[in-house]
Design a protein around this motif. Structure first.
Motif, PDB file in Angstrom:
ATOM      1  N   ALA A 142      23.696  29.541  46.742  1.00 22.23           N
ATOM      2  CA  ALA A 142      24.997  29.549  46.072  1.00 22.23           C
ATOM      3  C   ALA A 142      25.272  28.201  45.419  1.00 22.23           C
ATOM      4  O   ALA A 142      25.790  28.131  44.294  1.00 22.23           O
ATOM      5  CB  ALA A 142      26.099  29.901  47.069  1.00 22.23           C
ATOM      6  N   SER A 143      24.912  27.115  46.098  1.00 20.38           N
ATOM      7  CA  SER A 143      25.128  25.774  45.542  1.00 20.38           C
ATOM      8  C   SER A 143      24.266  25.548  44.312  1.00 20.38           C
ATOM      9  O   SER A 143      24.734  25.028  43.294  1.00 20.38           O
ATOM     10  CB  SER A 143      24.820  24.715  46.606  1.00 20.38           C
ATOM     11  OG  SER A 143      25.700  24.816  47.703  1.00 20.38           O
ATOM     12  N   VAL A 144      23.000  25.939  44.400  1.00 21.01           N
ATOM     13  CA  VAL A 144      22.088  25.763  43.265  1.00 21.01           C
ATOM     14  C   VAL A 144      22.553  26.596  42.071  1.00 21.01           C
ATOM     15  O   VAL A 144      22.530  26.127  40.924  1.00 21.01           O
ATOM     16  CB  VAL A 144      20.646  26.140  43.670  1.00 21.01           C
ATOM     17  CG1 VAL A 144      19.755  26.308  42.435  1.00 21.01           C
ATOM     18  CG2 VAL A 144      20.062  25.069  44.584  1.00 21.01           C
ATOM     19  N   GLU A 145      22.991  27.805  42.323  1.00 18.48           N
ATOM     20  CA  GLU A 145      23.433  28.664  41.223  1.00 18.48           C
ATOM     21  C   GLU A 145      24.670  28.090  40.536  1.00 18.48           C
ATOM     22  O   GLU A 145      24.797  28.173  39.310  1.00 18.48           O
ATOM     23  CB  GLU A 145      23.707  30.073  41.748  1.00 18.48           C
ATOM     24  CG  GLU A 145      22.440  30.824  42.114  1.00 18.48           C
ATOM     25  CD  GLU A 145      22.671  32.304  42.299  1.00 18.48           C
ATOM     26  OE1 GLU A 145      22.114  33.104  41.519  1.00 18.48           O
ATOM     27  OE2 GLU A 145      23.412  32.676  43.228  1.00 18.48           O
ATOM     28  N   GLN A 146      25.577  27.508  41.306  1.00 18.07           N
ATOM     29  CA  GLN A 146      26.752  26.882  40.699  1.00 18.07           C
ATOM     30  C   GLN A 146      26.348  25.701  39.829  1.00 18.07           C
ATOM     31  O   GLN A 146      26.894  25.498  38.735  1.00 18.07           O
ATOM     32  CB  GLN A 146      27.710  26.415  41.796  1.00 18.07           C
ATOM     33  CG  GLN A 146      28.462  27.526  42.497  1.00 18.07           C
ATOM     34  CD  GLN A 146      29.441  26.978  43.513  1.00 18.07           C
ATOM     35  OE1 GLN A 146      30.477  26.422  43.163  1.00 18.07           O
ATOM     36  NE2 GLN A 146      29.120  27.112  44.783  1.00 18.07           N
ATOM     37  N   ILE A 147      25.379  24.929  40.296  1.00 15.72           N
ATOM     38  CA  ILE A 147      24.909  23.777  39.527  1.00 15.72           C
ATOM     39  C   ILE A 147      24.267  24.228  38.226  1.00 15.72           C
ATOM     40  O   ILE A 147      24.548  23.689  37.146  1.00 15.72           O
ATOM     41  CB  ILE A 147      23.916  22.943  40.362  1.00 15.72           C
ATOM     42  CG1 ILE A 147      24.662  22.229  41.495  1.00 15.72           C
ATOM     43  CG2 ILE A 147      23.185  21.924  39.485  1.00 15.72           C
ATOM     44  CD1 ILE A 147      23.758  21.541  42.494  1.00 15.72           C
ATOM     45  N   VAL A 148      23.399  25.227  38.301  1.00 14.23           N
ATOM     46  CA  VAL A 148      22.711  25.712  37.105  1.00 14.23           C
ATOM     47  C   VAL A 148      23.695  26.347  36.135  1.00 14.23           C
ATOM     48  O   VAL A 148      23.578  26.192  34.913  1.00 14.23           O
ATOM     49  CB  VAL A 148      21.598  26.709  37.490  1.00 14.23           C
ATOM     50  CG1 VAL A 148      20.983  27.349  36.248  1.00 14.23           C
ATOM     51  CG2 VAL A 148      20.509  26.006  38.295  1.00 14.23           C
ATOM     52  N   GLU A 149      24.699  27.046  36.675  1.00 14.08           N
ATOM     53  CA  GLU A 149      25.698  27.674  35.809  1.00 14.08           C
ATOM     54  C   GLU A 149      26.505  26.620  35.055  1.00 14.08           C
ATOM     55  O   GLU A 149      26.803  26.774  33.875  1.00 14.08           O
ATOM     56  CB  GLU A 149      26.636  28.559  36.632  1.00 14.08           C
ATOM     57  CG  GLU A 149      27.673  29.282  35.794  1.00 14.08           C
ATOM     58  CD  GLU A 149      28.571  30.191  36.611  1.00 14.08           C
ATOM     59  OE1 GLU A 149      29.551  30.719  36.040  1.00 14.08           O
ATOM     60  OE2 GLU A 149      28.301  30.383  37.810  1.00 14.08           O
ATOM     61  N   LYS A 150      26.853  25.537  35.738  1.00 13.48           N
ATOM     62  CA  LYS A 150      27.651  24.497  35.100  1.00 13.48           C
ATOM     63  C   LYS A 150      26.805  23.578  34.223  1.00 13.48           C
ATOM     64  O   LYS A 150      27.206  23.245  33.098  1.00 13.48           O
ATOM     65  CB  LYS A 150      28.370  23.657  36.153  1.00 13.48           C
ATOM     66  CG  LYS A 150      29.173  22.504  35.522  1.00 13.48           C
ATOM     67  CD  LYS A 150      29.799  21.580  36.539  1.00 13.48           C
ATOM     68  CE  LYS A 150      30.538  20.447  35.832  1.00 13.48           C
ATOM     69  NZ  LYS A 150      31.145  19.481  36.750  1.00 13.48           N
ATOM     70  N   CYS A 151      25.658  23.151  34.732  1.00 13.83           N
ATOM     71  CA  CYS A 151      24.872  22.095  34.089  1.00 13.83           C
ATOM     72  C   CYS A 151      23.657  22.602  33.327  1.00 13.83           C
ATOM     73  O   CYS A 151      23.012  21.822  32.615  1.00 13.83           O
ATOM     74  CB  CYS A 151      24.404  21.090  35.148  1.00 13.83           C
ATOM     75  SG  CYS A 151      25.708  20.416  36.194  1.00 13.83           S
ATOM     76  N   GLY A 152      23.330  23.891  33.483  1.00 14.91           N
ATOM     77  CA  GLY A 152      22.049  24.344  32.983  1.00 14.91           C
ATOM     78  C   GLY A 152      20.964  23.877  33.942  1.00 14.91           C
ATOM     79  O   GLY A 152      21.248  23.227  34.949  1.00 14.91           O
ATOM     80  N   MET A 153      19.702  24.202  33.650  1.00 12.29           N
ATOM     81  CA  MET A 153      18.627  23.722  34.506  1.00 12.29           C
ATOM     82  C   MET A 153      18.529  22.206  34.354  1.00 12.29           C
ATOM     83  O   MET A 153      18.285  21.708  33.256  1.00 12.29           O
ATOM     84  CB  MET A 153      17.299  24.382  34.115  1.00 12.29           C
ATOM     85  CG  MET A 153      16.132  23.973  35.007  1.00 12.29           C
ATOM     86  SD  MET A 153      16.386  24.368  36.778  1.00 12.29           S
ATOM     87  CE  MET A 153      16.509  26.166  36.732  1.00 12.29           C
ATOM     88  N   PRO A 154      18.730  21.440  35.427  1.00 10.76           N
ATOM     89  CA  PRO A 154      18.738  19.976  35.305  1.00 10.76           C
ATOM     90  C   PRO A 154      17.392  19.413  34.861  1.00 10.76           C
ATOM     91  O   PRO A 154      16.356  20.053  34.984  1.00 10.76           O
ATOM     92  CB  PRO A 154      19.077  19.519  36.731  1.00 10.76           C
ATOM     93  CG  PRO A 154      19.700  20.694  37.385  1.00 10.76           C
ATOM     94  CD  PRO A 154      19.038  21.888  36.776  1.00 10.76           C
TER      95      PRO A 154
END
Length: 270
Positions: free
Chosen positions: A143-155
């Protein structure tokens, strides 16, 4: 006179309740984040409480200093530390592992993801360090990774660090077949940019092929039998596997499978 006293008591009660309501509980990691951001105030008047809620003396607090990483830290709206409540270290450690690594995605800096993702990496690996993996923890990490990718795109590696990129890959690799399929194109693109190791892509691609019941390409997937022994999962074009592995930055398959006491002696085409 009595009305005046009652009014003062009411005001005092209101202010006390308001202060209590405004306190926010944070964990040790969140506290250190605030410290690093120079946005945390620790006054001398901080009160420390033991597991039973008893106020501790300075000497008693210092005796429990090793347990501070497992304590609950309470701050007000100005990030001033008001009180610290000690917890049972073992119980707190397990509870902390399941807490989200951040509470508000809007406060996450997309250009500085190292610390968050390093925590996710540690949580993922700790969860695999015991014999009873916690599915709930894996879902929390996802869930944390998906929120990051949703907001930031693939880092990028610059924003996430090498371990941070590994954390993203690990969490998705350990998720469901559907999630691996969903995020694979973005991970593949990250690999092409040099932000993710090519061998990580090879491992996920083999896993996805196995998910679909198809032979793997790179020989990364090892199956454990009921008796505890291991077998190499079905492999496509065995005579050219080492050439494919070399392209992905992987060594010979014979060396890889030796970690499971397996042998691979198919002559490789040149």
């Amino acid at each position: 006179m009595s009305k005046y006293i009652i009014l003062l008591a009411s005001i005092f009660l209101f202010l006390s309740c308001k202060q209590k309501e405004n306190l926010t509980r944070i964990n040790y990691e969140e506290m250190t984040d605030l410290v690093m951001a120079n946005d945390f105030i620790m006054p001398d008047a901080v009160q420390y409480y033991d597991l039973q809620g008893n106020l501790l003396s300075k000497e008693e607090k210092e005796a429990l200093s090793n347990d501070l990483p497992y304590a609950n830290w309470f701050i007000n709206d100005q990030n001033v530390l008001i009180k610290v409540e000690f917890q049972d270290p073992e119980i707190a450690r397990l509870a902390l592992a399941k807490e989200p690594v951040f509470k508000d995605i809007n406060k996450v800096d997309c250009n500085n993801l190292n610390r968050i993702l390093e925590r996710i990496y540690a949580r993922d690996q700790d969860n695999r360090g015991n014999n009873l993996m916690d599915e709930e923890l894996d879902l929390s990490n996802l869930a944390s990774v998906e929120q990051i990718v949703e907001k930031c795109g693939m880092p990028s590696r610059a924003a996430a660090g090498e371990k941070g990129m590994s954390a993203i890959w690990l969490v998705i690799q350990h998720a469901s077949a559907e999630k691996r399929s969903q995020y694979f194109p973005q991970l593949l693109e990250a690999s092409k940019k040099g932000d993710l190791e090519r061998q990580d892509i090879a491992l996920m691609q083999d896993r996805m092929l196995m998910d679909a019941g198809n032979p793997q390409l790179y020989g990364s997937q090892i199956m454990m039998n009921e008796d505890g022994s291991y077998d190499l999962y079905e492999l496509k074009d065995t005579a050219t596997v080492d050439a494919r592995r070399a392209v992905m930055g992987m060594g010979p398959l014979s060396e890889y499978v030796s970690y499971w006491d397996l042998t691979f002696d198919v002559v490789q085409e040149k």
